[in-house]
Design a protein around this motif. Structure first.
Motif, PDB file in Angstrom:
ATOM      1  N   PHE A 174       0.844  -1.182   0.000  1.00 52.95           N
ATOM      2  CA  PHE A 174       0.000   0.000   0.000  1.00 52.95           C
ATOM      3  C   PHE A 174       0.889   1.245   0.000  1.00 52.95           C
ATOM      4  CE2 PHE A 174      -2.528  -3.331   1.907  1.00 52.95           C
ATOM      5  CZ  PHE A 174      -3.741  -3.189   1.261  1.00 52.95           C
ATOM      6  N   HIS A 175       0.470   2.233  -0.749  1.00 49.88           N
ATOM      7  CA  HIS A 175       1.164   3.515  -0.801  1.00 49.88           C
ATOM      8  C   HIS A 175       0.189   4.588  -0.334  1.00 49.88           C
ATOM      9  CE1 HIS A 175       4.611   1.940  -3.109  1.00 49.88           C
ATOM     10  NE2 HIS A 175       3.696   1.164  -3.692  1.00 49.88           N
ATOM     11  N   TYR A 176       0.609   5.418   0.606  1.00 50.46           N
ATOM     12  CA  TYR A 176      -0.240   6.478   1.134  1.00 50.46           C
ATOM     13  C   TYR A 176       0.372   7.825   0.784  1.00 50.46           C
ATOM     14  CZ  TYR A 176      -2.574   2.869   3.839  1.00 50.46           C
ATOM     15  OH  TYR A 176      -3.276   1.764   4.210  1.00 50.46           O
ATOM     16  N   PHE A 177      -0.428   8.691   0.208  1.00 53.31           N
ATOM     17  CA  PHE A 177       0.011  10.060  -0.086  1.00 53.31           C
ATOM     18  C   PHE A 177      -1.231  10.944  -0.122  1.00 53.31           C
ATOM     19  CE2 PHE A 177      -0.820   8.006  -4.110  1.00 53.31           C
ATOM     20  CZ  PHE A 177      -1.534   8.944  -4.827  1.00 53.31           C
ATOM     21  N   SER A 178      -1.035  12.222   0.028  1.00 59.21           N
ATOM     22  CA  SER A 178      -2.143  13.180   0.023  1.00 59.21           C
ATOM     23  C   SER A 178      -2.256  13.827  -1.352  1.00 59.21           C
ATOM     24  CB  SER A 178      -1.927  14.251   1.082  1.00 59.21           C
ATOM     25  OG  SER A 178      -0.765  15.012   0.798  1.00 59.21           O
ATOM     26  N   ALA A 179      -3.457  14.350  -1.642  1.00 58.17           N
ATOM     27  CA  ALA A 179      -3.651  15.055  -2.913  1.00 58.17           C
ATOM     28  C   ALA A 179      -2.810  16.325  -2.961  1.00 58.17           C
ATOM     29  CB  ALA A 179      -5.131  15.387  -3.103  1.00 58.17           C
ATOM     30  N   ASP A 180      -2.608  16.956  -1.797  1.00 61.92           N
ATOM     31  CA  ASP A 180      -1.832  18.195  -1.762  1.00 61.92           C
ATOM     32  C   ASP A 180      -0.378  17.947  -2.163  1.00 61.92           C
ATOM     33  OD1 ASP A 180      -1.721  21.137  -0.741  1.00 61.92           O
ATOM     34  OD2 ASP A 180      -0.059  20.140   0.286  1.00 61.92           O
ATOM     35  N   PHE A 227      -8.542  18.138  -9.189  1.00 60.38           N
ATOM     36  CA  PHE A 227      -9.901  18.553  -8.864  1.00 60.38           C
ATOM     37  C   PHE A 227     -10.262  18.171  -7.433  1.00 60.38           C
ATOM     38  CE2 PHE A 227     -11.729  18.624 -13.472  1.00 60.38           C
ATOM     39  CZ  PHE A 227     -10.806  19.618 -13.783  1.00 60.38           C
ATOM     40  N   ARG A 228      -9.866  16.965  -7.011  1.00 60.89           N
ATOM     41  CA  ARG A 228     -10.166  16.536  -5.640  1.00 60.89           C
ATOM     42  C   ARG A 228      -9.442  17.418  -4.621  1.00 60.89           C
ATOM     43  NH1 ARG A 228     -12.334  11.677  -4.153  1.00 60.89           N
ATOM     44  NH2 ARG A 228     -13.349  10.560  -5.858  1.00 60.89           N
ATOM     45  N   TRP A 229      -8.225  17.799  -4.934  1.00 57.56           N
ATOM     46  CA  TRP A 229      -7.493  18.685  -4.021  1.00 57.56           C
ATOM     47  C   TRP A 229      -8.181  20.040  -3.934  1.00 57.56           C
ATOM     48  CZ3 TRP A 229      -5.212  23.226  -5.844  1.00 57.56           C
ATOM     49  CH2 TRP A 229      -4.502  23.963  -4.886  1.00 57.56           C
ATOM     50  N   PHE A 230      -8.638  20.582  -5.050  1.00 59.16           N
ATOM     51  CA  PHE A 230      -9.286  21.893  -5.049  1.00 59.16           C
ATOM     52  C   PHE A 230     -10.578  21.874  -4.244  1.00 59.16           C
ATOM     53  CE2 PHE A 230     -11.671  25.450  -6.831  1.00 59.16           C
ATOM     54  CZ  PHE A 230     -10.701  26.441  -6.877  1.00 59.16           C
ATOM     55  N   LEU A 284      -3.263  27.237  -9.727  1.00 58.90           N
ATOM     56  CA  LEU A 284      -4.541  26.996  -9.063  1.00 58.90           C
ATOM     57  C   LEU A 284      -4.436  27.133  -7.548  1.00 58.90           C
ATOM     58  CD1 LEU A 284      -7.271  26.343 -10.295  1.00 58.90           C
ATOM     59  CD2 LEU A 284      -6.934  23.958  -9.689  1.00 58.90           C
ATOM     60  N   ARG A 285      -3.214  27.069  -6.995  1.00 63.49           N
ATOM     61  CA  ARG A 285      -3.052  27.264  -5.554  1.00 63.49           C
ATOM     62  C   ARG A 285      -3.456  28.683  -5.146  1.00 63.49           C
ATOM     63  NH1 ARG A 285      -0.634  23.655  -2.285  1.00 63.49           N
ATOM     64  NH2 ARG A 285       0.384  21.832  -3.238  1.00 63.49           N
ATOM     65  N   ARG A 286      -3.035  29.675  -5.911  1.00 64.55           N
ATOM     66  CA  ARG A 286      -3.402  31.056  -5.590  1.00 64.55           C
ATOM     67  C   ARG A 286      -4.893  31.287  -5.819  1.00 64.55           C
ATOM     68  NH1 ARG A 286       1.336  31.361  -8.433  1.00 64.55           N
ATOM     69  NH2 ARG A 286       0.236  31.912 -10.360  1.00 64.55           N
ATOM     70  N   VAL A 287      -5.435  30.663  -6.862  1.00 66.52           N
ATOM     71  CA  VAL A 287      -6.871  30.802  -7.113  1.00 66.52           C
ATOM     72  C   VAL A 287      -7.671  30.195  -5.969  1.00 66.52           C
ATOM     73  CG1 VAL A 287      -8.748  30.096  -8.649  1.00 66.52           C
ATOM     74  CG2 VAL A 287      -6.586  30.877  -9.613  1.00 66.52           C
ATOM     75  N   LYS A 288      -7.245  29.036  -5.479  1.00 73.15           N
ATOM     76  CA  LYS A 288      -7.958  28.390  -4.380  1.00 73.15           C
ATOM     77  C   LYS A 288      -7.917  29.236  -3.115  1.00 73.15           C
ATOM     78  CE  LYS A 288      -8.086  24.213  -1.562  1.00 73.15           C
ATOM     79  NZ  LYS A 288      -7.446  22.917  -1.225  1.00 73.15           N
TER      80      LYS A 288
END
Length: 353
Positions: free
Chosen positions: A2-8, A80-83, A17-21
């Motif tokens: 299993f590999h675990y990581f975050s969308a961020d 999209f999921r991160w946003f 898109l980081r500044r837009v969010k």
């Protein structure tokens, strides 16, 4: 294994898109009381209104054709999921619930409040001019076929003589006074100018500030009145936002005696393109010979950048919705997306200087 990581962790740190969010979430926090009211009056919906608004921003930013396509892409698009602040294991959104909640947003006018907060954020960062503005209009094609434009009295159309079942309109005049679309009754038969084809459309009007080309207001109309009538409404709403223009640039379509007098009455200098041979009090050589008039005439053409973005990227070339209210909501969301992109780029440029 299993590999675990975050969308961020999968979104680059310099992704635009980081500044837009960040800007969008700041505007959403400003209207949190309205969102809470939506919860209390309609019951807790299956999708949070904040997530729906951010989803509408993604639809406008990435030119997604429909809610169904967006919900399909949400299943595999990590960006999209991160946003939307969704985990990788979270269930996707249901298209029917997505569309149902939009009805509540139209009724509560939250899209307009969100757009106003984005404009207020630009003003707080000193990106918004409070003196010089431009107004212009365009046509947004309605989502109704020309075949749906039928007589109001219910008289059936004359079938064609070729036996194909097509209607024969030859020699018959159709107008908004006698005909109406059965698909979208609020859409009107309009044309942009002489020699242009008439289509079932809505009128789209934009008020732009001249410093950075930000969209201050956007108005959707279903009337066939001239553009300067919508311009009066935009200026009235600007004064309610405590914006008091000193000059207003526009094309020849606004060279009307009553409109020029209206601008002079509110201490606004009319930087309007003149029609040769038409004499209008308040718009003569004393106005057109100034350097400010020449600057306004050059700058006003930037409003076409807003129309171009809204139609090609924002999806407003042809409305995906039936009715003026839903089209107005889509215009507010697309206008807010355009402003968020502009603000993000402008703040990044200032930070690097």
């Amino acid at each position: 294994m299993f590999h675990y990581f975050s969308a961020d962790s999968r979104v680059p740190s310099d992704h635009p898109l980081r500044r837009v969010k960040k800007l969008a979430e700041r505007a959403l926090r400003a209207i949190s009381s309205e969102l809470d009211t939506l919860y209390s009056t309609t019951g807790r919906p299956s999708i949070a209104p904040e997530r729906l608004l951010k989803g509408q921003l993604l639809i406008a930013l990435y030119s997604i054709r429909s809610d169904r396509q967006f919900c399909e892409q949400l299943d595999y698009n990590i960006l999209f999921r991160w946003f939307l602040d969704m985990g990788l294991e979270s269930d996707g959104l249901d298209q029917s619930n997505f569309s149902r909640l939009r009805e509540r947003l139209v009724a509560t006018d939250i899209a307009r409040r969100f757009f106003d907060e984005v404009v207020r954020a630009a003003r707080g960062q000193r990106l918004l001019s409070s003196d010089h503005f431009t107004v212009d209009g365009t046509l947004i094609e309605a989502g109704a076929s020309f075949k749906s434009f039928k007589r109001k009295d219910g008289e059936p159309p004359t079938p064609g003589s070729d036996g194909s079942g097509m209607v024969d309109f030859k020699g018959k005049k159709r107008s908004n006074a006698t005909h109406r679309s059965t698909t979208d009754p609020e859409a009107k038969l309009m044309r942009k100018g002489n020699g242009q084809p008439a289509k079932l459309s809505y009128g789209g009007h934009v008020l732009m500030e001249n410093r950075h080309g930000l969209c201050v207001d956007v108005l959707i109309t279903d009337s066939t009145h001239a553009e300067h009538h919508a311009a009066r409404t935009l200026l009235t709403r600007a004064r309610r936002r405590r914006l008091h223009p000193k000059t207003l640039g526009a094309d020849k379509g606004y060279h009307v005696k009553d409109f020029v007098a209206h601008l002079r009455q509110h201490a606004i200098r009319p930087h309007i393109a003149r029609i040769d041979g038409r004499e209008t009090p308040g718009l003569d050589g004393r106005t057109t010979c100034t350097e400010g008039y020449r600057i306004s005439q050059r700058t006003r053409k930037r409003v076409e950048e807003i129309f171009g973005w809204l139609k090609t990227v924002g999806g407003l070339r042809k409305s995906r919705f039936i009715g003026q209210a839903k089209t107005q909501m889509a215009a507010f969301i697309s206008g807010a997306a355009y402003n968020l992109l502009r603000i993000a780029k402008l703040t990044q440029r200032e930070a690097t200087i």
